[in-house]
Scaffold this motif. Sequence first.
Motif, short mmCIF file in Angstrom:
data_model
loop_
_atom_site.label_atom_id
_atom_site.label_comp_id
_atom_site.label_asym_id
_atom_site.label_seq_id
_atom_site.Cartn_x
_atom_site.Cartn_y
_atom_site.Cartn_z
N UNK A 133 45.82 27.75 40.85
CA UNK A 133 46.48 28.11 41.86
C UNK A 133 45.92 27.78 43.58
N UNK A 134 44.54 27.34 43.69
CA UNK A 134 43.98 26.78 44.98
C UNK A 134 44.73 25.46 45.21
N UNK A 135 45.31 24.53 43.96
CA UNK A 135 46.04 23.12 44.01
C UNK A 135 47.12 23.41 44.13
N UNK A 136 48.01 24.45 43.29
CA UNK A 136 49.54 24.51 43.40
C UNK A 136 49.96 24.81 45.22
N UNK A 137 49.00 25.91 46.35
CA UNK A 137 48.68 26.36 47.13
C UNK A 137 48.39 24.78 48.47
N UNK A 138 47.72 24.17 48.02
CA UNK A 138 47.31 22.81 48.73
C UNK A 138 48.37 22.59 48.46
N UNK A 139 49.20 21.92 47.43
CA UNK A 139 50.45 21.21 47.67
C UNK A 139 51.59 21.68 48.18
#
Length: 356
Positions: A133-139
């Motif tokens: 979820x953190x990676x998707x939010x960063x992307x």
Amino acid sequence: MSQILALAAPAAVLCGWFLRSRFGITAVSWTAAVVSIGATFGAWAAGRWAESERWTGLVGMLELASLLVLVVLTLRAEGGWRGATAVWTIGGAVALWPSRFEDASGAVGALTLFGFGSVLALPAVLIGLYLRGLDEGRRRSVAAARRAQRLELAHDLHDFVAHDVSGMVAQAQAGTVLAAFDPVRAAALFERIEQAGLQALASLDRTVHLLRSEDEDGPERAPQPGLAELVELTERFTDSGDVMVRLDAPVEEPAVPREVAATAYRIVVEALTNVRRHAPAARAVDVRVRSEGRRLTVRVRDDGGGASPPSGSRRGGGGSGLAGLAARVEALGGTLTAGREGNGWQVAVTMPLKIG
């Protein structure tokens, strides 16, 4: 035999880790889980391990830790059925691992295995999903920032390059007429066309440089023109044609936030470009910039001569320059209005001098 079986899964994890760039972390996880389950079946066939065998128990704990780390990495790297299959397979391997030491047949044994696997695997699953979820939010944040940069560059092209190119077109049209009976004035006009072309090329070069930037945090943008550049802008506009621009802008630049000053400059650029496009008979344009209380007001008004525009906030046939600027002004907490004023057309903007 038990030592060989204990080393099977850790060896698979170690080999797969060095090959993860080729096959992917999901394939590594699935392979390690299958090897672990195979080692468990081998322990069933060769005889259960004794709990007193500390060496095999220590290696087994290392195996469990490696499998749980693979759960986190798999969920973080890949979703869908491939990731789910690998995670479920690892969960089964973790749940079966205690049966290497004692028989877990029967309902109680099955529930014990299920509980053991769930207790160990659930935190790893939650951590993997959280990191994903953190990676998707960063992307999404990076994609939104890049989209905003592309829109900003598009506005740059529209505001500055279109302004220069429209001036070149107007001067070239006048030059074709002057060349027949006044070559001297025509030559001077063509020199101004050359200067406008060089300025347009410079704007294009800056934009292309920004587009080619590979910095993930975004390209470093050059300082945007502000109120101080209005004098040069209006003088250049007057020199490029038969329209006289009268500038009244006694506002001091340091008193105006950079975003407000840059937006005011863009508004004047767009308004003058629209005069050239849609009011060919106009002979005078008044540009007035005032600091009134806590707000900055910008008004650009021509003396008429253009065709009557359709209803709306901008003249027809010229793209979406004022519509984009209106959104930008609203984002700063201001308002933009455009419409008929007497015989001409007026663009009026108010923006707060304090942002945020």
